[in-house]
Design an enzyme around this catalytic site. Structure first.
Site, PDB file in Angstrom:
ATOM      1  N   ASP A  50       4.448   5.347   3.974  1.00 42.89           N
ATOM      2  CA  ASP A  50       3.615   6.253   3.234  1.00 42.89           C
ATOM      3  C   ASP A  50       3.151   7.372   4.120  1.00 42.89           C
ATOM      4  O   ASP A  50       1.816   7.322   4.580  1.00 42.89           O
ATOM      5  CB  ASP A  50       2.364   5.728   2.585  1.00 42.89           C
ATOM      6  CG  ASP A  50       3.055   4.632   1.697  1.00 42.89           C
ATOM      7  OD1 ASP A  50       2.810   4.835   0.334  1.00 42.89           O
ATOM      8  OD2 ASP A  50       3.122   3.404   2.194  1.00 42.89           O
ATOM      9  N   ASP A  83       7.959   6.462   0.462  1.00 41.49           N
ATOM     10  CA  ASP A  83       6.859   7.713   0.312  1.00 41.49           C
ATOM     11  C   ASP A  83       6.916   8.373   1.709  1.00 41.49           C
ATOM     12  O   ASP A  83       6.072   8.429   2.415  1.00 41.49           O
ATOM     13  CB  ASP A  83       5.395   7.253  -0.052  1.00 41.49           C
ATOM     14  CG  ASP A  83       5.498   7.158  -1.460  1.00 41.49           C
ATOM     15  OD1 ASP A  83       6.250   7.033  -2.135  1.00 41.49           O
ATOM     16  OD2 ASP A  83       4.008   6.774  -1.960  1.00 41.49           O
ATOM     17  N   ASN A 121       7.751   6.004  -4.718  1.00 40.13           N
ATOM     18  CA  ASN A 121       7.569   6.987  -5.989  1.00 40.13           C
ATOM     19  C   ASN A 121       7.574   8.284  -5.543  1.00 40.13           C
ATOM     20  O   ASN A 121       7.983   9.418  -6.545  1.00 40.13           O
ATOM     21  CB  ASN A 121       6.523   6.306  -6.740  1.00 40.13           C
ATOM     22  CG  ASN A 121       5.286   6.051  -5.754  1.00 40.13           C
ATOM     23  OD1 ASN A 121       5.163   5.336  -4.842  1.00 40.13           O
ATOM     24  ND2 ASN A 121       4.149   6.755  -6.479  1.00 40.13           N
ATOM     25  N   HIS A 215       9.320  -0.674  -1.448  1.00 41.64           N
ATOM     26  CA  HIS A 215       8.110   0.285  -1.280  1.00 41.64           C
ATOM     27  C   HIS A 215       7.105  -0.294  -1.965  1.00 41.64           C
ATOM     28  O   HIS A 215       6.011  -0.387  -1.482  1.00 41.64           O
ATOM     29  CB  HIS A 215       8.566   1.639  -2.070  1.00 41.64           C
ATOM     30  CG  HIS A 215       7.357   2.579  -1.955  1.00 41.64           C
ATOM     31  ND1 HIS A 215       6.858   3.014  -0.791  1.00 41.64           N
ATOM     32  CD2 HIS A 215       6.507   2.777  -3.003  1.00 41.64           C
ATOM     33  CE1 HIS A 215       5.499   3.751  -1.168  1.00 41.64           C
ATOM     34  NE2 HIS A 215       5.459   4.020  -2.422  1.00 41.64           N
ATOM     35  N   HIS A 224      -3.356  -0.142  -5.425  1.00 41.81           N
ATOM     36  CA  HIS A 224      -2.173  -0.475  -6.300  1.00 41.81           C
ATOM     37  C   HIS A 224      -2.346  -1.801  -7.172  1.00 41.81           C
ATOM     38  O   HIS A 224      -1.848  -2.237  -8.079  1.00 41.81           O
ATOM     39  CB  HIS A 224      -1.024   0.039  -5.988  1.00 41.81           C
ATOM     40  CG  HIS A 224      -0.936   1.573  -5.771  1.00 41.81           C
ATOM     41  ND1 HIS A 224      -1.056   2.597  -6.955  1.00 41.81           N
ATOM     42  CD2 HIS A 224      -0.517   2.232  -4.789  1.00 41.81           C
ATOM     43  CE1 HIS A 224      -0.781   3.842  -6.353  1.00 41.81           C
ATOM     44  NE2 HIS A 224      -0.645   3.547  -5.230  1.00 41.81           N
ATOM     45  N   HIS A 250       3.277   1.597  -0.204  1.00 47.82           N
ATOM     46  CA  HIS A 250       2.830   1.766  -1.276  1.00 47.82           C
ATOM     47  C   HIS A 250       1.023   1.863  -1.512  1.00 47.82           C
ATOM     48  O   HIS A 250       0.563   2.825  -1.608  1.00 47.82           O
ATOM     49  CB  HIS A 250       3.039   1.027  -2.854  1.00 47.82           C
ATOM     50  CG  HIS A 250       2.957   1.693  -3.918  1.00 47.82           C
ATOM     51  ND1 HIS A 250       3.189   2.953  -4.081  1.00 47.82           N
ATOM     52  CD2 HIS A 250       2.577   1.007  -5.159  1.00 47.82           C
ATOM     53  CE1 HIS A 250       2.795   3.169  -5.486  1.00 47.82           C
ATOM     54  NE2 HIS A 250       2.416   1.989  -6.111  1.00 47.82           N
ATOM     55  N   ASP A 251       0.497   0.685  -0.961  1.00 44.83           N
ATOM     56  CA  ASP A 251      -0.794   0.638  -0.991  1.00 44.83           C
ATOM     57  C   ASP A 251      -1.112   0.989   0.750  1.00 44.83           C
ATOM     58  O   ASP A 251      -0.511   0.491   1.442  1.00 44.83           O
ATOM     59  CB  ASP A 251      -1.444  -0.775  -0.888  1.00 44.83           C
ATOM     60  CG  ASP A 251      -1.983  -1.110  -2.461  1.00 44.83           C
ATOM     61  OD1 ASP A 251      -2.148   0.013  -3.181  1.00 44.83           O
ATOM     62  OD2 ASP A 251      -2.131  -2.254  -2.820  1.00 44.83           O
TER      63      ASP A 251
END
Length: 334
Positions: A50, A83, A121, A215, A224, A250-251
């Site tokens: 991320d 990400d 995503n 991810h 999330h 993701h988080d």
């Protein structure tokens, strides 16, 4: 352990309230890359996720500390948990964001190693084929991104899994976002084949350690939270094949959860740039070994007997350490 999915069976899985049925075709091989061990018979690597914000939200500070840690550990490679380019992936192979968020940010000599990357995503909101294109590797030889693949490190195998297509919401309620599903549709067939390929590869693996990289979160106290589709569809495969750890982003945090039933270590390294302060849900303290709501990254040192994990903050401070042993778990955490 035997494969958890019989090759001749009918795959049945649930997406929302609908049960989808797909007959299993022949199993394909996931792309495989090999990293040969150095004489010390251990691997050293960094994990970050991320991150791709053109240096903003402390991305450049995290990159600087990664360079310091990478030199100290003499790392072999970097894993990116997705990400990679905000907000909406790359527009094409000539998108300057590839330089602005990657090439010109991770400039330390120690980070001039291969970056093994999965899609997140946000990457799916751009031109996915551009991010997967060999053209980017020609621009910077470090870059290696595929949907799903295997990295064979001899004593460890990393199984990179394309988790974004598992999430039903992206298909049924994408809100204002547009996702690039070329190569994924029809979704049911794609997921069925992917699950069989991952299950088969894990079952055949003879590596001392098995680590899966995706991810999306599976178990997470972060913003999330749990990804229910992965808990239902992927976790049974991980458990049946004695996977040691699942690494994700993701988080936007750093996190370590040990599932009390399976013993699988769930390691979140999603602090490469923007973080979400104080965005944490209650979690069983016996399982939650670390939750840090700031930027940072993780390192791993892997030998035949142990995996040593270190989480660092944006200033390079060590937040948490842990040793996973094949014989028993040894805790050494801060």
């Amino acid at each position: 352990m035997a494969s958890s999915l019989n090759q001749s069976m009918l795959i049945i899985f649930v997406v929302g309230v609908f049960c989808l049925f797909f007959a299993t075709p022949s199993i394909a091989e996931l792309p495989r890359f090999t990293h040969h061990l150095q004489p010390q018979q251990s691997l050293h690597l960094l994990v970050v996720g991320d991150w791709g914000r053109k240096g903003t939200h402390n991305q450049s500070l995290v990159a600087h500390q990664m360079g310091i840690a990478g030199e100290k550990l003499n790392i072999d490679f970097v894993i990116s948990t997705g990400d990679n380019f905000y907000e909406d992936g790359l527009k094409g192979v000539d998108d300057p964001a590839f330089y602005e968020s990657f090439v010109d940010i991770y400039t330390a000599p120690s980070l001039q190693k291969t970056w093994y990357s999965v899609l997140g995503n946000h990457d799916y909101r751009g031109d996915v084929e551009a991010e997967l294109s060999p053209t980017l590797r020609q621009k910077d030889s470090r870059w290696l991104c595929l949907r799903s693949f295997i990295l064979d490190g001899e004593i460890v195998e990393f199984f990179f899994v394309d988790t974004t297509p598992f999430v039903e919401e992206y298909f049924t309620d994408p809100k204002e976002h547009t996702y690039d599903w070329d190569g994924v549709l029809p979704r049911g067939a794609y997921l069925s084949e992917l699950m069989k390929d991952v299950d088969s590869a894990l079952a055949r693996s003879k590596a001392k350690w098995k680590v899966v990289v995706g991810h999306h979160t599976i178990n997470s106290a972060g913003h999330h939270g749990n990804t229910e589709e992965l808990k239902h569809l992927l976790v049974p495969i991980l458990e049946a094949n004695d996977v040691d750890a699942y690494i994700n982003g993701h988080d936007h945090c750093l996190q370590h959860i040990i599932d009390k039933n399976s013993g699988i270590h769930f390691l979140t390294s999603g602090g490469g740039s923007k973080a979400w302060k104080s965005d944490v849900k209650p979690w069983n303290r016996e399982e939650l070994k670390l939750y840090y709501d700031g930027q940072g990254f993780m390192s791993m040192q892997i030998t035949k007997n142990d995996i040593n994990i270190i989480f660092y903050d944006v200033y390079g401070k060590i937040l948490h350490t842990w040793t996973i042993s094949k014989d028993h778990n040894v805790a050494a955490w801060i």
